[in-house]
Scaffold this motif. Structure first.
Motif, PDB file in Angstrom:
ATOM      1  N   GLY A 180       0.818  -1.213   0.000  1.00 55.91           N
ATOM      2  CA  GLY A 180       0.000   0.000   0.000  1.00 55.91           C
ATOM      3  C   GLY A 180       0.849   1.258   0.000  1.00 55.91           C
ATOM      4  N   LEU A 181       1.876   1.298   0.857  1.00 56.34           N
ATOM      5  CA  LEU A 181       2.752   2.466   0.908  1.00 56.34           C
ATOM      6  C   LEU A 181       3.490   2.649  -0.415  1.00 56.34           C
ATOM      7  CD1 LEU A 181       4.067   4.778   2.470  1.00 56.34           C
ATOM      8  CD2 LEU A 181       5.754   3.141   3.339  1.00 56.34           C
ATOM      9  N   ARG A 182       3.962   1.548  -0.956  1.00 57.71           N
ATOM     10  CA  ARG A 182       4.671   1.614  -2.240  1.00 57.71           C
ATOM     11  C   ARG A 182       3.763   2.165  -3.339  1.00 57.71           C
ATOM     12  NH1 ARG A 182       7.949  -3.387  -5.169  1.00 57.71           N
ATOM     13  NH2 ARG A 182       8.112  -2.437  -7.222  1.00 57.71           N
ATOM     14  N   GLY A 190       6.532   9.522  -6.810  1.00 58.23           N
ATOM     15  CA  GLY A 190       7.663   9.593  -5.896  1.00 58.23           C
ATOM     16  C   GLY A 190       7.609  10.805  -4.986  1.00 58.23           C
ATOM     17  N   ILE A 191       8.454  10.791  -3.962  1.00 56.47           N
ATOM     18  CA  ILE A 191       8.479  11.897  -3.001  1.00 56.47           C
ATOM     19  C   ILE A 191       9.920  12.298  -2.684  1.00 56.47           C
ATOM     20  CG2 ILE A 191       6.301  11.206  -1.906  1.00 56.47           C
ATOM     21  CD1 ILE A 191       8.040  10.148   0.467  1.00 56.47           C
ATOM     22  N   THR A 192      10.042  13.478  -2.101  1.00 58.64           N
ATOM     23  CA  THR A 192      11.328  13.914  -1.558  1.00 58.64           C
ATOM     24  C   THR A 192      11.314  13.646  -0.066  1.00 58.64           C
ATOM     25  OG1 THR A 192      11.588  15.651  -3.228  1.00 58.64           O
ATOM     26  CG2 THR A 192      12.884  15.857  -1.208  1.00 58.64           C
ATOM     27  N   ILE A 193      12.247  12.809   0.399  1.00 60.15           N
ATOM     28  CA  ILE A 193      12.330  12.486   1.820  1.00 60.15           C
ATOM     29  C   ILE A 193      13.608  13.109   2.381  1.00 60.15           C
ATOM     30  CG2 ILE A 193      13.449  10.264   1.363  1.00 60.15           C
ATOM     31  CD1 ILE A 193      12.020   9.177   3.887  1.00 60.15           C
ATOM     32  N   LEU A 221      12.869   9.783  -4.152  1.00 62.83           N
ATOM     33  CA  LEU A 221      12.823   8.321  -4.230  1.00 62.83           C
ATOM     34  C   LEU A 221      11.458   7.811  -4.670  1.00 62.83           C
ATOM     35  CD1 LEU A 221      14.736   7.507  -0.922  1.00 62.83           C
ATOM     36  CD2 LEU A 221      15.660   7.437  -3.249  1.00 62.83           C
ATOM     37  N   SER A 222      11.472   6.612  -5.225  1.00 69.71           N
ATOM     38  CA  SER A 222      10.245   5.932  -5.647  1.00 69.71           C
ATOM     39  C   SER A 222       9.631   5.178  -4.467  1.00 69.71           C
ATOM     40  CB  SER A 222      10.554   4.946  -6.771  1.00 69.71           C
ATOM     41  OG  SER A 222      11.360   3.889  -6.269  1.00 69.71           O
ATOM     42  N   GLY A 223       8.456   4.619  -4.701  1.00 67.87           N
ATOM     43  CA  GLY A 223       7.761   3.872  -3.660  1.00 67.87           C
ATOM     44  C   GLY A 223       8.562   2.697  -3.143  1.00 67.87           C
ATOM     45  N   LYS A 224       9.263   2.008  -4.035  1.00 65.90           N
ATOM     46  CA  LYS A 224      10.033   0.826  -3.643  1.00 65.90           C
ATOM     47  C   LYS A 224      11.101   1.187  -2.610  1.00 65.90           C
ATOM     48  CE  LYS A 224      13.026  -2.786  -5.577  1.00 65.90           C
ATOM     49  NZ  LYS A 224      14.327  -2.354  -5.046  1.00 65.90           N
ATOM     50  N   MET A 225      11.872   2.237  -2.874  1.00 65.30           N
ATOM     51  CA  MET A 225      12.953   2.593  -1.968  1.00 65.30           C
ATOM     52  C   MET A 225      12.437   3.232  -0.673  1.00 65.30           C
ATOM     53  SD  MET A 225      15.298   1.220  -3.532  1.00 65.30           S
ATOM     54  CE  MET A 225      16.346   1.468  -2.104  1.00 65.30           C
ATOM     55  N   ILE A 226      11.312   3.934  -0.751  1.00 69.65           N
ATOM     56  CA  ILE A 226      10.728   4.509   0.469  1.00 69.65           C
ATOM     57  C   ILE A 226      10.342   3.388   1.423  1.00 69.65           C
ATOM     58  CG2 ILE A 226       8.721   5.723   1.414  1.00 69.65           C
ATOM     59  CD1 ILE A 226      10.814   7.589   0.299  1.00 69.65           C
ATOM     60  N   GLY A 253       7.003  13.774   3.567  1.00 67.94           N
ATOM     61  CA  GLY A 253       7.247  13.803   2.132  1.00 67.94           C
ATOM     62  C   GLY A 253       5.988  13.564   1.327  1.00 67.94           C
ATOM     63  N   ILE A 254       5.164  12.621   1.786  1.00 63.87           N
ATOM     64  CA  ILE A 254       3.900  12.335   1.101  1.00 63.87           C
ATOM     65  C   ILE A 254       2.958  13.529   1.177  1.00 63.87           C
ATOM     66  CG2 ILE A 254       1.813  10.922   1.172  1.00 63.87           C
ATOM     67  CD1 ILE A 254       3.620   8.594   2.125  1.00 63.87           C
TER      68      ILE A 254
END
Length: 346
Positions: A180-182, A190-193, A221-226, A253-254
């Motif tokens: 779900g988060l991904r 993607g977001i900036t974290i 970063l993309s959902g996978k790395m987050i 970030g989201i």
């Protein structure tokens, strides 16, 4: 002899057209035509009035007023208009499963009228009492209830137990998992974290990501790395407490991405697709749109969000659910009570 003035006959073609129009029109055409205009105008006004009424109802101070709570640990509790409490749960539930353990938990108090938000991270190893079952870790509560009562009823009972444990009413709950988060992060490109410290992946979801390192600071970063980053705890300061800070950074970030004015028109569509990102929630689409209206173009995490962590004492105690001794966190109840009264009852 008086001559009669004769009117010229209409051309045959014109006479035919007039006869055809008379056949097509109802006999009372001239009488009905004004009524039709009035009816159309009335329908238009009703639609306009309904739209204006809906617009007023989704305004945050109007929409978030006299809210229901999932449980009532405090009878004298009063919520200001435009405010609510929400419990965000991150579980390890996999695809096809109907229960999961709680990996992360955050209690959020949102005062949309004042644009003030409090985020309280709760350690997953906190010692908690489950009525008629005994003591266990917070991480086990969700799994126990879902195994016994099913996914939907189980999560509701878990939220009630946590509400009583924290001694604070909860209006909404949101449960997500890895997938779900991904999906959520990918849905907003993607977001900036902003990482508070260096992160090295020591137990990633995907073996190929093992030992990847991210420096302190901002990363796109993309959902996978987050999802890989917020799962890490062994390599970060404070282990579980460090992971809580990573989860808070991802949440910011989201929200920053969603509340960017450039994405304002995406909010209704994103709200409608929340079922793809959330395993369970009692938030409705209108709730999401109202929240979006409140924070759209007016969200500043550094100024408006207040982050808190619950600390406690690590002790090896007997777990009635797991039937063994394990390390648990005994929270400071005095500090917890102070936090709730100061930051969640406004």
């Amino acid at each position: 002899m008086k001559r009669e003035t004769m009117m010229p006959n209409k051309p045959q073609a014109d006479q035919h057209n007039e006869d055809w129009e008379n056949l097509r029109r109802p006999r009372n055409y001239r009488q009905r035509h004004p009524f039709r205009r009035i009816l159309i105008l009335a329908i238009f006004l009703l639609i306009l009035g309904g739209g204006w009424s809906l617009w007023k109802r989704i305004q945050p101070t109007q929409h978030f007023a006299n809210l229901k709570t999932i449980s009532h640990p405090k009878k004298d509790y009063h919520q200001a208009k435009g405010s609510f409490n929400a419990l965000i749960i991150g579980s390890d539930e996999r695809r096809g499963q109907t229960s999961g353990h709680t990996d992360s938990m955050m209690l959020v108090h949102a005062n949309l009228a004042k644009h003030h938000y409090t985020v309280l991270s709760i350690p997953r190893d906190s010692r908690i009492y489950m009525p008629n079952l005994g003591y266990t870790k917070l991480t086990s509560v969700q799994s126990v209830y879902q195994d016994k009562y099913g996914s939907k009823k189980g999560i509701t009972m878990a939220v009630k137990t946590i509400s009583n444990y924290l001694d604070v009413p909860i209006n909404y709950y949101l449960e997500t998992n890895y997938w779900g988060l991904r999906s959520m992060v990918n849905a907003i490109d993607g977001i900036t974290i902003n990482l508070p410290f260096k992160v090295r992946l020591t137990h990633p979801w995907y073996p190929k990501d093992y030992d990847k390192t991210f420096s302190q600071g901002k990363h796109q970063l993309s959902g996978k790395m987050i999802t890989e980053i917020v799962h890490e705890r062994d390599s970060v300061p404070g282990t579980d407490f460090g992971r809580q800070r990573l989860q808070e950074a991802a949440l910011v970030g989201i929200v920053n991405k969603v509340t960017d004015p450039a994405n304002a028109l995406k909010i209704p569509a994103l709200a409608k697709s929340m079922s793809k990102f959330l395993i369970a929630t009692n938030l409705k689409t209108t709730d999401m749109i109202s929240i979006g209206l409140a924070v759209k173009g007016n969200f500043d995490a550094q100024k408006q969000v207040h982050y808190l962590q619950l600390n406690g004492k690590n002790e090896v105690l007997y777990d009635d659910i797991l039937e063994n001794y394990n390390e648990e966190i005994v929270l400071n109840r005095k500090r917890l009570k102070k936090i709730i009264s100061q930051d969640f009852e406004k």
